[in-house]
Scaffold this motif. Structure first.
Motif, PDB file in Angstrom:
ATOM      1  N   LYS B 152       1.043  -1.103   0.045  1.00  0.00           N
ATOM      2  CA  LYS B 152      -0.098  -0.016   0.064  1.00  0.00           C
ATOM      3  C   LYS B 152       0.954   1.308   0.002  1.00  0.00           C
ATOM      4  O   LYS B 152       0.485   2.256  -0.681  1.00  0.00           O
ATOM      5  CB  LYS B 152      -0.929   0.081   1.249  1.00  0.00           C
ATOM      6  CG  LYS B 152      -1.879   1.140   1.471  1.00  0.00           C
ATOM      7  CD  LYS B 152      -2.627   0.733   2.374  1.00  0.00           C
ATOM      8  CE  LYS B 152      -3.321   2.242   3.040  1.00  0.00           C
ATOM      9  NZ  LYS B 152      -3.950   2.296   4.286  1.00  0.00           N
ATOM     10  N   LEU B 153       1.995   1.286   0.672  1.00  0.00           N
ATOM     11  CA  LEU B 153       2.833   2.315   0.871  1.00  0.00           C
ATOM     12  C   LEU B 153       3.310   2.615  -0.846  1.00  0.00           C
ATOM     13  O   LEU B 153       3.394   3.908  -1.108  1.00  0.00           O
ATOM     14  CB  LEU B 153       4.234   2.091   1.653  1.00  0.00           C
ATOM     15  CG  LEU B 153       4.965   3.321   1.680  1.00  0.00           C
ATOM     16  CD1 LEU B 153       4.743   4.390   2.189  1.00  0.00           C
ATOM     17  CD2 LEU B 153       6.421   2.943   2.541  1.00  0.00           C
ATOM     18  N   ALA B 155       2.115   1.729  -3.455  1.00  0.00           N
ATOM     19  CA  ALA B 155       0.780   2.311  -4.343  1.00  0.00           C
ATOM     20  C   ALA B 155       0.492   3.846  -4.002  1.00  0.00           C
ATOM     21  O   ALA B 155       0.413   4.634  -4.907  1.00  0.00           O
ATOM     22  CB  ALA B 155      -0.634   1.535  -4.027  1.00  0.00           C
ATOM     23  N   SER B 156       0.847   4.026  -2.596  1.00  0.00           N
ATOM     24  CA  SER B 156       0.639   5.826  -2.355  1.00  0.00           C
ATOM     25  C   SER B 156       1.708   6.331  -2.930  1.00  0.00           C
ATOM     26  O   SER B 156       1.425   7.648  -3.233  1.00  0.00           O
ATOM     27  CB  SER B 156       0.720   5.899  -0.663  1.00  0.00           C
ATOM     28  OG  SER B 156      -0.350   5.010  -0.214  1.00  0.00           O
ATOM     29  N   ARG B 158       3.387   5.758  -5.788  1.00  0.00           N
ATOM     30  CA  ARG B 158       3.448   5.952  -7.358  1.00  0.00           C
ATOM     31  C   ARG B 158       2.122   6.939  -7.331  1.00  0.00           C
ATOM     32  O   ARG B 158       1.954   7.690  -8.476  1.00  0.00           O
ATOM     33  CB  ARG B 158       2.848   4.882  -7.617  1.00  0.00           C
ATOM     34  CG  ARG B 158       4.350   3.987  -7.887  1.00  0.00           C
ATOM     35  CD  ARG B 158       3.839   2.513  -8.441  1.00  0.00           C
ATOM     36  NE  ARG B 158       3.555   1.593  -7.602  1.00  0.00           N
ATOM     37  CZ  ARG B 158       2.453   0.695  -7.717  1.00  0.00           C
ATOM     38  NH1 ARG B 158       2.005   0.715  -9.151  1.00  0.00           N
ATOM     39  NH2 ARG B 158       1.931  -0.414  -7.009  1.00  0.00           N
ATOM     40  N   ALA B 159       0.901   6.649  -6.172  1.00  0.00           N
ATOM     41  CA  ALA B 159      -0.018   7.781  -6.731  1.00  0.00           C
ATOM     42  C   ALA B 159       0.343   9.081  -6.607  1.00  0.00           C
ATOM     43  O   ALA B 159      -0.215  10.172  -7.400  1.00  0.00           O
ATOM     44  CB  ALA B 159      -1.290   7.488  -5.789  1.00  0.00           C
TER      45      ALA B 159
END
Ligand code: ADP
Ligand code: MG
Lengths: 499, 300
Positions: B152-153, B155-156, B158-159
């Motif tokens: 999740k980190l 993904a954050s 990259r987001a």
């Protein structure tokens, strides 16, 4: 029992540039209700819901949740209070998968949780809501409708108690829209609250328990959904200008003989390699407005993009003013005096990081190396006045405008630019009723007095009937017609759209 | 000498070069993945390589040199990430200012150490430690890769690089995420730059900032699409070219100054190949790289 879950008290907000977007607005959101938020373009609707979602912060005023005063300074915080927003443009990260997108807001997972675990959770949960989404799919591969669906699922996964739908349903095809409304009803029946922003007043009257009306940043009134009359609502929204709203047929044009836009057996490939347009032949004569009705996704987008020179044609010909422009590119077409209002206005219609004058210069001033800025400024100010665009001044960046006003800039510069032909795809979407009617009138005006040939593609049948001199229906890449509007029964046209 | 032995020797010789380029490019990539444009890289590289010398000389241990450098540079990363995220000012301007600041600090920090000891060879890593340095570098790379891709980190991060406004709207704390990427990225860069002086050159020169090796690492990251695993072979190739350029020059009979250009020419070719072909889609930079993130701006 229903109670006031959220109370917004005397909220004021002023933006840089001196725009007072909200002026002491007080409004409550009750559990189990659908609250419609109506108002003309630029009334402050988006600003209000964005303050509640923590995107903007209010200058003045307080927010209470469950009677406790709260400070919402970021969306993450709003989510913690059970408030989730879905806007008109999906706020998803294209390069990430559905699961990755949804994981970002889920507090149940920590930073090092694997996406695999999140995917499993999403599959299970979304099944419960009766929808199927593949959590591994990359968002850029989804259709618009699927993206909005993901946004709704996201709200549910976050255990939202209040969903804020800022024109979230505006771009959806009718059929899908109904499903979303059903979904919302189920959600509120279970005690959730929904705030919906829309320009379709009948829609609001049908769906909403209460209707709140904003005008120039002030709350004009709140009325109960059951007792509301459409004319009263319009008066509250637009004041005097409400009288301009009409859905009667506009004056017919007297088309010339010459075809200005002509296609012969046109075949176009879609994004996924399918035949999106199959053998389309049509003619738009000088001064004529030809309407193409149809449900979104039946090849209209590919057709208008090809006409504008933005998409390759695999077979057939496009003639503009008698000249073969097939696959000649956008520049050739534009320089022949063709205006183009695209289906994805923010992607193809305007650069939001530039000012209105820069956008106009890019389109109008192609002939010489140097830009004649005084001419550009003149065009800009005449458009601002004619279309009542709410903009601090012509040099302001487009991105600070409200959604409807951005659309007005796009539409007005194209209607004004076209000399020979205008290709207009959903030109009034996201516009309030008064503005929409004004735009339709000016399109018709250009056709009648300057002989511009207009191809109008719209999902809105009211719009098609109001302006068209001739109607086609597009379905599965094929074109049916032309039908004269007085003879084409609405029910028949609707039937052709769905068969 | 057998072929095998030759290969092993080459690898040992190249390991510190590889570790330098790989870690600097890796840390830089992590930073940029979060949407933060890093034009400070060359200054940071020189500054780190100088801090490493000073700390190693003061403590007598190269490991302390590396750790101190990582921590010092980490703070710079945090500062940069904070400024770039919370103020509406250009990433490029802050980055370039930091670059010059890095050159200055590098000289101030490095010079006393050089005056104190004639040679830093005895404070540097030994040859026997080269392979371990290489292995640890790759292990760090694998960890970064796993975090970026599977958590999740990641993904954050990259987001935040693709669309920070949308990321915030999805519930990401953009500032916090970028501070983490900034801290981790610069710490890794710091470690990499310490290997330049302590493992590869074993020598500190105030003029080494004119070498432009930081910019080479920049190119390595660009050519690899900021991908932690693709970075491995590319760092090896560039490391090799840089290290053997003189030999290459002699082999083909070209002037020393021209030979010095070899890695830069390779960088140019690599970039052209990247951007002229389909590779550019795969190795595309984060969409919002270097864009000002200012919350009151309309985007939602
Ligand atoms: N970030 C911003 N910067 C400057 N002005 C803004 C910004 N966001 C909105 N505005 C202005 O505030 C007013 C209200 O906008 P908005 O709330 O988006 O209207 P709408 O009711 O159409 O959603 C508009 O005049 C708009 O130009
Ligand atoms: Mg709005």
């Amino acid at each position: 029992m229903s109670y006031e879950y959220v109370v917004l008290k005397e909220i004021s907000k002023k933006f840089a540039g001196g725009v007072k977007a909200l002026d002491k607005v007080t409004i409550e959101i009750r559990t189990g209700e659908v609250l419609a938020l109506l108002g003309e373009n630029g009334a402050g609707k988006s600003t209000l819901v964005k303050i509640l979602y923590g995107v903007y912060s209010a200058d003045e005023g307080t927010i209470y949740i469950n009677e406790k005063r709260v400070d919402i300074s970021s969306p993450a915080e709003a989510i913690r209070h059970g408030i989730v927003m879905v806007s008109q443009h999906p706020q998803l990260i294209d390069t990430l998968s559905v699961a990755e997108n949804l994981a970002l807001g889920l507090k149940a997972f920590n930073a090092f949780t694997s996406i695999k675990k999140v995917s499993k959770f999403i599959s299970e949960k979304s099944g419960k809501f009766g929808v199927k989404i593949d959590p591994w799919e990359k968002v850029w591969r989804l259709t618009y409708t699927q993206k909005q669906l993901v946004e709704m699922i996201r709200a549910m996964l976050l255990n939202a108690r209040v969903v804020l739908l800022d024109e979230a349903l505006t771009y959806l095809p009718l059929e899908e829209k109904r499903k979303f409304y059903k979904f919302i009803k189920e959600f509120t029946a279970k005690g959730g609250s929904a705030v919906i922003i829309t320009h379709k007043i009948p829609e609001a009257l049908e769906a909403a328990d209460r209707i709140a009306i904003l005008r120039r940043g002030r709350l004009v009134g709140i009325i109960e959904g059951g007792s509301a009359r459409i004319d009263d609502v319009r008066k509250m929204m637009f004041g005097e200008s409400a009288a301009e709203i009409t859905y009667g047929k506009l004056q017919a044009s007297q088309p010339g003989e010459e075809a200005v836009i002509e296609t012969q057996d046109l075949w176009i490939t879609g994004d996924f390699g399918e035949n999106a347009v199959r053998g389309v032949s049509l003619r738009v004569r000088e001064g004529e407005v030809v309407g193409i009705a149809g449900i979104v996704g039946n090849g209209q987008r590919e057709l208008t993009q090809a006409l504008a020179g933005l998409r390759k044609v695999s077979r057939g010909r496009i003639l503009i003013g008698g000249r073969d422009v097939t696959n000649r590119g956008v520049r050739v077409v534009r320089e022949m005096g063709v205006g183009y209002i695209p289906d994805s206005p923010l992607a193809f219609g305007i650069s939001i990081d530039n000012s209105m004058t820069e956008n106009i210069a890019a389109l109008y001033q192609r002939k010489s190396m140097l830009v004649n800025w005084s001419e550009v400024r003149e065009v800009a100010s005449s458009l601002i006045e004619a279309y009542k665009i709410m903009i601090p001044d012509a040099g302001s960046l487009i991105k600070v405008l409200s959604g409807g006003n951005i659309m007005k800039v796009i539409v007005s510069k194209e209607i004004n630019y076209c000399r020979r032909a205008l290709i207009a795809h959903n030109p009034t979407r996201a516009l309030d009723e008064v503005s929409a009617i004004m735009v339709r009138k000016s399109i018709k005006e250009r056709a009648i007095s300057d002989g511009v040939a207009v191809l109008l593609v719209s999902e809105d049948l009211d719009e098609i009937y109001q302006v068209s001199d001739s109607i086609y229906v597009m379905n599965s890449g094929k074109l049916y017609g032309p039908f004269p509007p007085d003879e084409a029964e609405r029910s028949n046209v609707e039937h052709l759209m769905v068969i | 000498m057998g072929l095998e032995q030759y290969a092993v020797n080459t690898l040992v010789e190249l390991a510190p070069v590889f570790a330098t380029f790989y870690l600097v490019a890796l840390g830089h990539s992590l930073f940029e993945k979060a949407g933060l444009l890093d034009l400070a890289i060359d200054g940071v590289f020189f500054m780190g390589s100088s801090i490493a010398v000073r700390a190693a000389v003061a403590s007598g241990s190269p490991v302390v040199g590396t750790v101190v450098t990582a921590i010092a540079v980490m703070f710079l990363g945090i500062a940069l990430a904070f400024l770039m995220t919370s103020l509406p000012i250009s990433h490029g301007a802050i980055g370039l200012s930091m670059m010059f600041l890095g050159y200055g600090i590098g000289i101030i920090v490095g010079y006393p150490a050089r005056l104190e000891v004639g040679s830093i060879a005895m404070y540097a890593y030994s040859e026997g430690e080269s392979m371990a340095i290489m292995a640890i570098s790759i292990a760090i790379g694998v960890a970064v890769h796993i975090i970026l891709k599977y958590t999740k980190l990641g993904a954050s991060i990259r987001a935040c690089g693709e669309n920070p406004h949308a990321a915030a709207s999805l519930g990401v704390n953009v500032l916090l995420t970028r501070l983490i990427a900034g801290a981790a990225g610069f710490a890794i860069m710091g470690a990499g730059s310490s290997f330049f002086t302590l493992a590869w050159q074993k020598f500190w020169d105030p003029k080494s900032y004119t070498l432009g090796y930081g910019w080479l690492a920049f190119t390595v990251a660009l050519t690899s699409g900021r991908h932690p695993m693709i970075l491995v072979p590319i760092s090896l190739i560039f490391g090799g070219l840089t290290f053997y350029r003189v030999k290459i020059g002699v082999m083909y009979g070209v002037e020393k100054d021209v030979a010095n250009l070899v890695p830069f020419i390779a960088a140019l070719i690599a970039m052209l190949v990247c951007y002229a072909t389909k590779l550019k889609n795969i190795l595309a930079p984060p969409t919002s790289l270097g864009k000002v993130y200012y919350r009151e701006e309309r985007t939602v």
